[in-house]
Design an enzyme around this catalytic site. Structure first.
Site, PDB file in Angstrom:
ATOM      1  N   CYS A 197      18.106 -34.130 -12.429  1.00 55.83           N
ATOM      2  CA  CYS A 197      18.675 -33.199 -12.714  1.00 55.83           C
ATOM      3  C   CYS A 197      17.931 -31.770 -12.506  1.00 55.83           C
ATOM      4  CB  CYS A 197      19.804 -33.085 -12.842  1.00 55.83           C
ATOM      5  SG  CYS A 197      20.823 -31.789 -13.090  1.00 55.83           S
ATOM      6  N   TYR A 198      18.263 -31.362 -14.183  1.00 56.92           N
ATOM      7  CA  TYR A 198      17.381 -29.471 -13.921  1.00 56.92           C
ATOM      8  C   TYR A 198      15.645 -30.014 -14.233  1.00 56.92           C
ATOM      9  CZ  TYR A 198      15.557 -25.856 -16.515  1.00 56.92           C
ATOM     10  OH  TYR A 198      14.920 -24.960 -17.152  1.00 56.92           O
ATOM     11  N   LYS A 247      21.287 -47.739 -31.914  1.00 56.90           N
ATOM     12  CA  LYS A 247      22.235 -48.978 -33.116  1.00 56.90           C
ATOM     13  C   LYS A 247      22.363 -50.657 -32.177  1.00 56.90           C
ATOM     14  CE  LYS A 247      25.525 -49.062 -36.341  1.00 56.90           C
ATOM     15  NZ  LYS A 247      24.873 -48.567 -37.656  1.00 56.90           N
ATOM     16  N   HIS A 279      22.108 -38.097 -11.836  1.00 57.42           N
ATOM     17  CA  HIS A 279      22.268 -38.502 -12.839  1.00 57.42           C
ATOM     18  C   HIS A 279      22.023 -40.158 -13.164  1.00 57.42           C
ATOM     19  CE1 HIS A 279      22.224 -34.744 -15.846  1.00 57.42           C
ATOM     20  NE2 HIS A 279      22.632 -34.155 -15.020  1.00 57.42           N
ATOM     21  N   GLU A 332      21.646 -41.680 -15.166  1.00 55.69           N
ATOM     22  CA  GLU A 332      21.810 -41.736 -16.627  1.00 55.69           C
ATOM     23  C   GLU A 332      23.424 -42.767 -16.608  1.00 55.69           C
ATOM     24  OE1 GLU A 332      20.335 -39.570 -16.300  1.00 55.69           O
ATOM     25  OE2 GLU A 332      21.500 -38.101 -17.253  1.00 55.69           O
ATOM     26  N   GLY A 380      19.286 -30.581 -17.504  1.00 55.97           N
ATOM     27  CA  GLY A 380      19.558 -29.649 -19.122  1.00 55.97           C
ATOM     28  C   GLY A 380      20.283 -28.920 -18.735  1.00 55.97           C
ATOM     29  N   ASP A 382      22.308 -51.169 -40.995  1.00 55.94           N
ATOM     30  CA  ASP A 382      21.199 -50.666 -40.851  1.00 55.94           C
ATOM     31  C   ASP A 382      20.390 -50.893 -41.864  1.00 55.94           C
ATOM     32  OD1 ASP A 382      22.415 -49.889 -38.972  1.00 55.94           O
ATOM     33  OD2 ASP A 382      22.502 -47.932 -39.838  1.00 55.94           O
TER      34      ASP A 382
END
Ligand code: XMP
Length: 530
Positions: free
Chosen positions: A92-93, A385, A180, A182, A65, A238
Site C-alpha cells: 500500500c503506502y 498475546k 493489504h 495482512e 499508512g 501474562d
C-alpha cells in the site's frame, strides 16, 4: 527505576523489519510474519536507514499508512534502503513509496479503491503469486494509483482501476503490492506474504515457540546471573507465563508474590496456589490481604475511588512482601530483579522497542510504584498475546491459566455497583461462577472476549418466588466480543444459554431475583461497568 537489558532473541535469529508508516497496519503485518514462523520487529519510519540496516535484517517490509505520498510532510525513506541488497516488500503506502523513489509513476488521478476489490494476476507463476488464482479478492485502501512501474520491475497484477497493483524485481529482490495482504479480507494474503519471505527473501521458517523458550531462558540467565528475582502474580496469563519462564531459567532464585485481595472470582486463588505451583514448581508467597482490602474499601462506592484504594493497598502489600522475602534470606544473593509480563504491543504503543523499560501504571496488578529499586526482567517483551499463550502451553501450564479471558486487576471490586462488602462479594462470586460454568459448557469461551457479571448492589426490584414476594438485587450479564478491548460489541449469545444462566442464578443465588443483559457496544459503554 534502573534500566534492564531486554531479553532479545539470539543474534543468529533471522529478523524481518516492518517499517511502520502509521495507522496500526505494522502490528498486524508483524503478527502475520510471525505466523509464517519468521521473527519480525517493528521500527518507526523515522529511524535512519543505516540504523535499520545495522540490525542486519534478512528482509524489510514497508507497511501501509494513512498518508498520500504526495502530501506535504508525508513520511519518506532514504533510497539506500533499496540498494543494500536486502529484499524489500512494499504494501500500500510502502508500495507507492517504493514506486516513486525508484522512478515509477504514482498519480493522484482520483483512481480510488476502498474495500474488497478483484485483483487480476497477469503473471501467475511469479515469485509472489505462484500457486494462487488468476483472480483473487484483495483489500484496497488508497487514493493514489501507480500507473508505471520503475525500470527493471515486472508488473504482475492489476485491477479495473489500477494498472499496476503489484510489481516484482527478482534480480534486486524488490516486491510490492498496492493492497493489504495482512488483512483477512485479502483471500491469499498470507500465501503472498509467505512467498515473499520464503521465495523472494529465501528465509527458512524457523521461529517457533520452543525456540522462543530456549532463547528467553538463555537471555534471562545471562541477565540475572546468580542473583534473585521476584514476580507479582495477578492470576492473569501474562504474569503467569513470564513467571514460568523465569522459573525455568533460575529456579528457586525466583519468588512469586500473589496478593489475594479478596476480590478474585471463585476458584482463582486456588488456581494460582495449587495448579500454577504444581505445573511450575515455583516458590510462591501468598499474602492473604482480603481483610485489609475490605477495611480500606468500607464506605467507598465511587468507581475511581475504589480503583485508587485497591491500587494503593496493593502496592503496600506488595512492598511488604518484597521486604519480607529479602529479610528471610539476608545471606543470599540480593533480590535485584522484578519480572514483568509486558507484551510487544505495550512496547510498541509506548513508542519503545529499544532502550529503557519503565513500569507503566500497570493495571494488571493494580499499579506498582515507580520508584521500586529493581531492574526489570521482561521475557515477553517481544511477543504477541497468542504467542504468549503458546509459550505457556510449551511450558506445561494448565489450559485454565493459558486460555484465561481478561480479568481486571481490581477484580470484582469494580463489578459491584455500590459499596464492596464481603456478603456482596460472596453473592457475586456465586452468580459469576454459574455464568462461567454455563458459557464453558456451551463451548463459548473462545467466542467471547469476556463476560463480566455485575451486581447492582444498590438496586432492588420486586419478584415472586415459591409463592412469596422477593425484593432482591439484579445482576447484569455483559458478554462482549472484541479484538483488543479498545472497541467491543455485545455478544449475541444463544437464547437457551442465556435462559440457563438466568434460571440457575435466580434459583441458586439468594438475594438475586433478576438477570438482565447489557446490549451496549463500546463505545459508548466501556466493558466493565466501573
Ligand atoms: P474497559 O472497561 O475499559 O475494559 O472497556 C477494557 C478491558 O480492560 C480490562 N480492565 C482492566 N484490566 N486492570 C486490568 O488489568 C484494570 O484496572 C482494568 N479495567 C478494565 C477489562 O476487563 C477489559 O478486558
Amino acid at each position: 527505576m534502573s534500566s534492564a537489558t531486554p531479553a532479545d532473541p539470539a543474534p543468529e535469529t533471522d529478523t524481518v523489519l516492518v517499517v511502520d508508516f502509521g495507522a496500526q497496519y505494522a502490528q498486524l503485518i508483524a503478527r502475520r510474519v510471525r505466523e509464517a514462523r519468521v521473527y519480525s520487529e517493528i521500527v518507526p519510519s523515522s529511524m535512519p536507514v543505516a540504523e535499520m540496516l545495522a540490525k542486519r535484517p534478512r528482509a524489510i517490509i514497508l507497511s501501509g499508512g494513512p498518508s498520500s505520498v504526495y502530501a506535504p510532510g508525508a513520511p519518506g525513506l532514504d533510497r539506500s534502503i533499496f540498494e543494500a541488497g536486502v529484499p524489500v516488500f512494499g504494501m500500500c503506502y510502502g508500495f507507492q513509496l517504493m514506486a516513486t523513489t525508484l522512478g515509477g509513476t504514482v498519480d493522484n488521478s482520483g483512481a480510488r479503491e476502498y474495500g474488497r476489490t478483484a485483483l487480476d494476476v497477469s503473471k501467475p507463476g511469479s515469485t509472489l503469486f505462484e500457486g494462487t488464482p488468476a483472480q483473487q479478492s484483495v483489500w484496497m485502501s488508497h487514493g493514489d494509483a501507480c500507473s508505471a512501474a520503475p525500470d527493471g520491475f515486472t508488473v504482475t497484477a492489476s485491477t479495473d482501476v489500477v494498472p499496476v497493483a503489484a510489481f516484482e524485481d527478482d534480480e534486486k529482490r524488490l516486491y510490492g503490492v498496492q493492497y493489504h495482504p495482512e488483512v483477512l479480507h485479502t483471500t491469499h494474503g498470507q500465501q503472498i506474504l509467505e512467498h515473499f519471505l520464503y521465495r523472494g527473501a529465501g528465509i527458512q521458517p524457523s521461529w517457533t515457540t520452543s525456540n522462543v523458550v530456549d532463547e528467553q531462558i538463555a537471555a534471562i540467565r545471562a541477565q540475572v546471573g546468580d542473583r534473585r528475582a521476584i514476580c507479582g502474580l495477578s492470576g492473569g496469563v501474562d504474569s503467569a507465563v513470564a513467571a514460568a519462564l523465569v522459573q525455568r531459567a533460575i529456579g528457586d532464585r525466583l519468588t512469586c508474590v500473589y496478593v489475594d485481595h479478596g476480590l478474585m472470582r471463585k476458584g482463582e486463588t486456588e488456581q494460582v496456589e495449587k495448579d500454577f505451583v504444581a505445573a511450575t514448581g515455583v516458590r510462591l508467597k501468598v499474602v492473604d490481604a482480603s481483610e485489609r482490602f475490605l477495611t480500606a474499601l468500607a464506605g467507598v462506592s465511587d468507581p475511581e475511588q475504589k480503583r485508587k484504594t485497591i491500587g494503593r493497598e496493593f502496592i503496600r502489600v506488595f512492598e511488604q512482601a518484597q521486604a519480607e522475602i529479602v529479610a528471610e534470606a539476608p545471606g543470599d544473593q540480593p533480590v535485584e530483579f522484578l519480572v514483568q509480563g509486558t507484551l510487544y504491543p505495550d512496547v510498541v504503543e509506548s513508542g519503545g522497542g529499544t532502550g529503557t523499560a519503565n513500569i507503566k501504571s500497570h493495571h494488571n496488578v493494580g499499579g506498582l510504584p515507580e520508584d521500586l529499586e529493581f531492574a526489570l526482567v521482561e521475557p515477553l517483551r517481544k511477543l504477541f498475546k497468542d504467542e504468549v499463550r503458546m509459550v505457556g502451553q510449551e511450558l506445561g501450564l494448565p489450559d485454565e491459566i493459558v486460555q484465561r479471558q481478561p480479568f481486571p486487576g481490581p477484580g470484582l471490586g469494580i463489578r459491584i455497583v455500590g459499596e464492596v462488602t464481603k456478603e456482596r462479594l460472596d453473592l457475586l462470586r456465586e452468580a459469576d461462577a454459574i455464568a462461567r460454568e454455563e458459557l464453558t459448557a456451551a463451548g463459548l469461551d473462545r467466542d467471547i472476549w469476556q463476560c463480566p457479571v455485575v451486581l447492582l448492589a444498590d438496586v432492588r426490584s420486586v419478584g415472586v418466588q415459591g409463592d412469596g414476594r422477593t425484593y432482591g438485587h439484579p445482576v447484569v450479564l455483559r458478554p462482549v466480543s472484541s479484538e483488543d478491548a479498545m472497541t467491543a460489541d455485545w455478544s449475541r449469545l444463544p437464547y437457551d444459554v442465556l435462559a440457563r444462566i438466568s434460571t440457575r442464578i435466580t434459583n441458586e443465588v439468594a438475594e438475586v431475583n433478576r438477570v438482565v443483559l447489557d446490549v451496549t457496544s463500546k463505545p459508548p459503554g466501556t466493558i466493565e461497568w466501573e
